[in-house]
Scaffold this motif. Structure first.
Motif, short mmCIF file in Angstrom:
data_model
loop_
_atom_site.label_atom_id
_atom_site.label_comp_id
_atom_site.label_asym_id
_atom_site.label_seq_id
_atom_site.Cartn_x
_atom_site.Cartn_y
_atom_site.Cartn_z
N ASN A 255 -8.41 -1.95 15.90
CA ASN A 255 -9.63 -2.13 14.55
C ASN A 255 -9.22 -1.53 13.62
O ASN A 255 -9.19 -2.05 12.43
CB ASN A 255 -11.09 -1.46 14.98
N ASP A 256 -8.45 -0.55 13.58
CA ASP A 256 -8.02 0.11 12.21
C ASP A 256 -7.12 -0.82 11.48
O ASP A 256 -6.85 -0.60 10.29
CB ASP A 256 -7.29 1.54 12.65
N GLY A 257 -6.11 -1.54 12.30
CA GLY A 257 -5.44 -2.45 11.62
C GLY A 257 -5.91 -3.39 10.65
O GLY A 257 -5.52 -3.85 9.69
N ILE B 84 0.88 -0.97 0.09
CA ILE B 84 0.13 0.09 -0.02
C ILE B 84 0.74 1.20 0.00
O ILE B 84 1.26 1.95 0.93
CB ILE B 84 -0.92 -0.03 1.16
N SER B 85 1.30 1.66 -1.17
CA SER B 85 2.43 2.81 -1.13
C SER B 85 2.05 4.08 -0.71
O SER B 85 2.82 4.76 -0.48
CB SER B 85 2.86 2.85 -2.63
N ASP B 86 0.71 4.30 -0.92
CA ASP B 86 0.07 5.44 -0.27
C ASP B 86 -0.37 5.56 1.01
O ASP B 86 -0.95 6.58 1.68
CB ASP B 86 -1.09 5.83 -1.36
N PHE B 87 0.01 4.71 1.63
CA PHE B 87 -0.21 4.46 3.26
C PHE B 87 0.82 5.34 4.03
O PHE B 87 2.15 5.13 3.91
CB PHE B 87 -0.10 3.00 3.81
N LYS B 88 0.45 6.23 4.55
CA LYS B 88 1.41 7.26 5.49
C LYS B 88 0.76 7.71 6.66
O LYS B 88 -0.54 7.73 6.63
CB LYS B 88 1.77 8.37 4.36
N MET B 89 1.59 8.17 7.82
CA MET B 89 1.16 8.71 8.82
C MET B 89 2.17 9.73 9.24
O MET B 89 3.23 9.85 8.71
CB MET B 89 1.12 7.53 9.90
N ALA B 90 1.71 10.48 10.30
CA ALA B 90 2.45 11.73 10.74
C ALA B 90 3.35 11.33 11.59
O ALA B 90 3.65 11.94 12.86
CB ALA B 90 1.39 12.84 11.35
N ASN C 56 -7.53 9.68 6.87
CA ASN C 56 -7.63 9.83 8.67
C ASN C 56 -6.33 9.32 9.46
O ASN C 56 -5.64 10.11 9.97
CB ASN C 56 -8.67 8.90 9.15
N LEU C 57 -5.58 8.31 8.82
CA LEU C 57 -4.37 7.76 9.46
C LEU C 57 -3.07 8.80 9.04
O LEU C 57 -2.24 8.73 9.74
CB LEU C 57 -4.03 6.32 8.86
N SER C 58 -3.14 9.52 8.05
CA SER C 58 -2.29 10.39 7.33
C SER C 58 -1.75 11.36 8.50
O SER C 58 -0.88 12.01 8.45
CB SER C 58 -2.35 10.61 6.05
N GLY D 9 0.97 -0.34 16.72
CA GLY D 9 1.03 0.76 17.24
C GLY D 9 -0.01 1.73 16.91
O GLY D 9 0.13 2.94 17.16
N LEU D 10 -0.97 1.39 16.31
CA LEU D 10 -1.99 2.51 15.85
C LEU D 10 -2.88 2.97 17.19
O LEU D 10 -2.94 2.13 18.14
CB LEU D 10 -2.84 1.86 14.95
N TYR D 11 -3.45 4.22 17.00
CA TYR D 11 -4.38 4.64 18.14
C TYR D 11 -5.31 3.91 18.34
O TYR D 11 -5.85 3.36 19.50
CB TYR D 11 -4.80 5.89 17.66
N GLY D 12 -5.97 3.08 17.29
CA GLY D 12 -7.08 2.20 17.71
C GLY D 12 -8.21 2.05 16.51
O GLY D 12 -8.30 1.34 15.84
#
Length: 708
Positions: free
Chosen positions: A208-210, A140-146, A190-192, A164-167
């Protein structure tokens, strides 16, 4: 999903919503063996199965759930050696009369859906298209987070909750007769904007987001929509006719009705529009057939090696409570891969529980015995379903000679207080968990603790009983302190949670994390002090959301600790921002959030958990005259109003555009009228309450008020 529930006779709606959002619920687990346990015997594979006692136990569990836990429909099935050997259940009709349930009645299975998306991804692993330990960005090349650490997240970490996601992003996910995909469509966006709460792989905590990301992974790698993938790669080969998602076209009259106490008719259909996380519908018979795939019995679909990999104790790889007897023990997808009490009979068992708002489910499989049970309900909670399913399955095992007897429930006595070592006083101080902080005092070897696990563990005094442990008044819970390898100190709780008329469940978890002092600059402290105690109301939850039935997740009330350094458990960094610091493995660290405030003119807004909230200071009174209009703004889905004293007792009638609606709450926040759920456009307005109108941007709701 997540973990909201309704045990109407036992606890408050708000507490039950908290329970559902807080618990990926399962029965206790342990790898330890009980040398005094009954010995297992090998039954003849071809012998006919005895089911009378298991059937009686199932009916006993259902009667208890309906009498005491808000359940309005229940269905179960046991599959042994590839055949359904027991299937049944009970439901209520519109008049409240009990009826036998049809084996084809479909239930939402909540987070048991995670097993379907995990298995789907593992099929692609078998094909060499996914490597569990390569970065997720490979696929998923466009998956990014801050947070640059996102590049370390792997598919395995999504499956074992250690990314390690917020949830969870719950906004507009569980809707009435509405398969809107906006939450999933906005997942990457949202995850970005979000950071991580821990290093990827450091520890497992339910997220759940995972599994939404895992759904996206399956789509990107397979080139198929997830609903299509399930149909072609799972349902058709296994012969599953009733396993669907909200995006499927099927006869919705076969969905088990969802009901509220005091409401004569069934509610609209519940669509959980987070498919990989909790969106599958099924029957218990089909769930047990799917469990054969999870046990390696269909290598043409999922290899035995991948099925076994899913059953490995992934949770032991990171920070974890040291207790060996616990409700949580993640595999890949599974809540527990060494489910107790089955280990005490030398039987390997795995389980997954699931909850939406109204539907609840449990799946238990004994992979080495080609045996499984599924138990689903409308109303209740997956923790009750898992306990019920465990009791039924144990009875079935005894009835068929697999075990010789069933171990009795453990008994507890009032603790005997001992002299506490002085060095334990160092653990007194400020602790935080998701959404709150609390000051822990240790006085004369005693600790007063509030209710935990959404009141399943009552508020009690814990006394020092030796071995650096404190025991509750009822003897069922033990509190201690852990200084973990990640540098944090935790309150650890081990409890045999009592579920009257059902049994009990063993749980061990970190309740809260010790916090450092956080001095805040004076002007920032003043800004937060002005907000303390004020409630902020969600503006962008669709009015047909099931969350309006129990709206606690749509409200955020600002609460500061005594020092003013923390707000709702988050660390204040300046006048408008507080960031999560909870790094709590197992359970209480799930679904964390930051608090970010902004203003437009005199109106203050809050951004948290992907939603926009408005301050109570900006909520106007509803016009108390005979007629008025409410226009839904383009900036949000809903408008909130206070019910003024002069309008209390009047009957409101609303002329609602298609898809629009309202919800009315009394002064305590309890729902009085829900136009879409109850199929009404009128309500008697309670004194001191609130009303929220919602619809499409620009919708105009015509309101009239009539006195009695």
């Amino acid at each position: 999903m997540t973990q909201p529930t309704h045990v109407w006779k036992k606890t408050s709606t708000a507490a039950l919503v908290a329970l559902l959002l807080a618990l990926p619920v399962a029965e206790g687990q342990s790898s330890a063996q009980n040398v005094n346990a009954p010995t297992a015997t090998q039954a003849q594979a071809t012998a006919p199965k005895n089911v009378a006692q298991a059937q009686a136990k199932a009916q006993e569990m259902i009667e208890a759930l309906m009498a005491n836990y808000g359940v309005t429909g229940a269905q179960y099935a046991i599959r042994d050696g590839g055949k359904v050997v027991l299937s049944g259940g009970t439901t209520l009709d519109d008049s409240g009369n009990k009826q036998k349930i049809d084996a084809g009645s479909m239930f939402g299975i909540g987070s048991v859906s995670k097993m379907y998306v995990t298995a789907s991804a593992m099929m692609l692993v078998d094909e060499g298209k996914i490597d569990l330990d390569k970065p997720l960005t490979t696929y998923i090349s466009d998956f990014k987070m801050a947070d640059e650490r996102y590049k370390q997240i792997t598919p395995r970490m999504l499956m074992n909750h250690s990314a390690g996601l917020y949830g969870s992003h719950y906004k507009n996910t569980i809707l009435m007769n509405d398969n809107d995909t906006q939450n999933y469509d906005q997942l990457l966006s949202n995850l970005s904007k979000q950071r991580l709460k821990s290093d990827p792989g450091e520890y497992s905590v339910y997220a759940n987001d995972g599994f939404q990301l895992l759904e996206l992974l399956v789509e990107r790698v397979s080139g198929m929509g997830y609903t299509e993938f399930l149909q072609k790669r799972v349902s058709e080969p296994l012969g599953l006719k009733s396993t669907k998602t909200p995006l499927d076209t099927f006869d919705r009259s076969v969905l088990e009705p969802v009901r509220l106490p005091g409401v004569p008719n069934a509610l609209p259909d519940e669509n959980a529009n987070i498919l990989g996380t909790g969106g599958v519908y099924s029957t218990t018979e089909e769930m047990t057939l799917f469990s054969e795939l999870l046990s390696g019995k269909h290598p043409e679909l999922l290899s035995a090696e991948s099925a076994e990999a899913m059953l490995q104790p992934e949770y032991r790889s990171g920070v974890w409570v040291p207790d060996t007897n616990n409700a949580f023990g993640y595999g890949l997808g599974w809540d527990s891969v060494d489910l107790e009490p089955f280990g005490q009979y030398n039987i390997r068992a795995a389980t997954k529980g699931g909850d939406t708002i109204m539907y609840h489910s449990a799946l238990i499989t004994l992979p080495d015995d080609d045996l499984s049970i599924a138990f689903t309900t409308s109303g209740g909670s997956s923790i009750f379903n898992t306990t019920s399913a465990t009791n039924i399955l144990l009875q079935y095992l005894k009835e068929n000679g697999k075990i010789t007897n069933i171990l009795p429930e453990k008994t507890f006595e009032k603790p005997v207080k001992q002299t506490m070592p002085d060095d334990l006083n160092k653990y007194a101080g400020l602790y935080g968990t998701v959404g709150e902080t609390r000051e822990l005092a240790i006085q004369n070897g005693e600790i007063k603790m509030p209710a935990m696990m959404s009141d399943l563990i009552p508020a009690q005094t814990y006394v020092y009983t030796g071995d650096r442990e404190f025991t509750s008044e009822d003897g069922r819970s033990v509190l201690s302190f852990d200084e973990q390898t990640n540098g944090h100190t935790y309150i650890r709780v081990s409890s045999q949670v009592e579920l009257p008329s059902l049994g009990s469940s063993r749980m061990a978890f970190y309740e809260a994390q010790k916090l450092d002092a956080n001095p805040v600059e004076a002007s920032a402290k003043a800004a937060w002090t002005q907000r303390e105690g004020k409630t902020f109301y969600a503006l962008d939850e669709k009015i047909n959301s099931f969350f309006y039935i129990a709206p606690s997740v749509l409200l955020k009330t600002v609460s500061l600790d005594a020092s003013g350094g923390y707000a709702n458990g988050a660390k204040i960094v300046d006048a408008d921002h507080a960031v999560n610091v909870a790094e709590i493995p197992v359970m209480n660290g799930r679904d964390v959030f930051d608090l970010d405030f902004s203003r437009e003119g005199d109106i203050e807004y809050l951004q948290a958990d992907g939603r926009t909230y408005v301050s109570e200071d900006s909520i106007n009174p509803l016009y108390a005259g005979h007629s008025s209009v409410v226009t839904i703004p383009a900036s949000g889905s809903v408008r909130w109003f206070n019910i003024p004293t002069v309008a209390a007792g009047k009957t409101l009638t609303a002329e609602l555009p298609e898809g629009a609606g309202f919800a009315v709450y009394d002064a305590d926040g309890a729902p009085v009228a829900l136009s879409i759920a109850m199929g009404t456009n009128t309500a008697v307005l309670p004194e001191g309450g609130k009303i929220v109108f919602g619809g499409k941007a620009g919708d105009v709701v015509k309101v009239t008020l009539e006195s009695k």
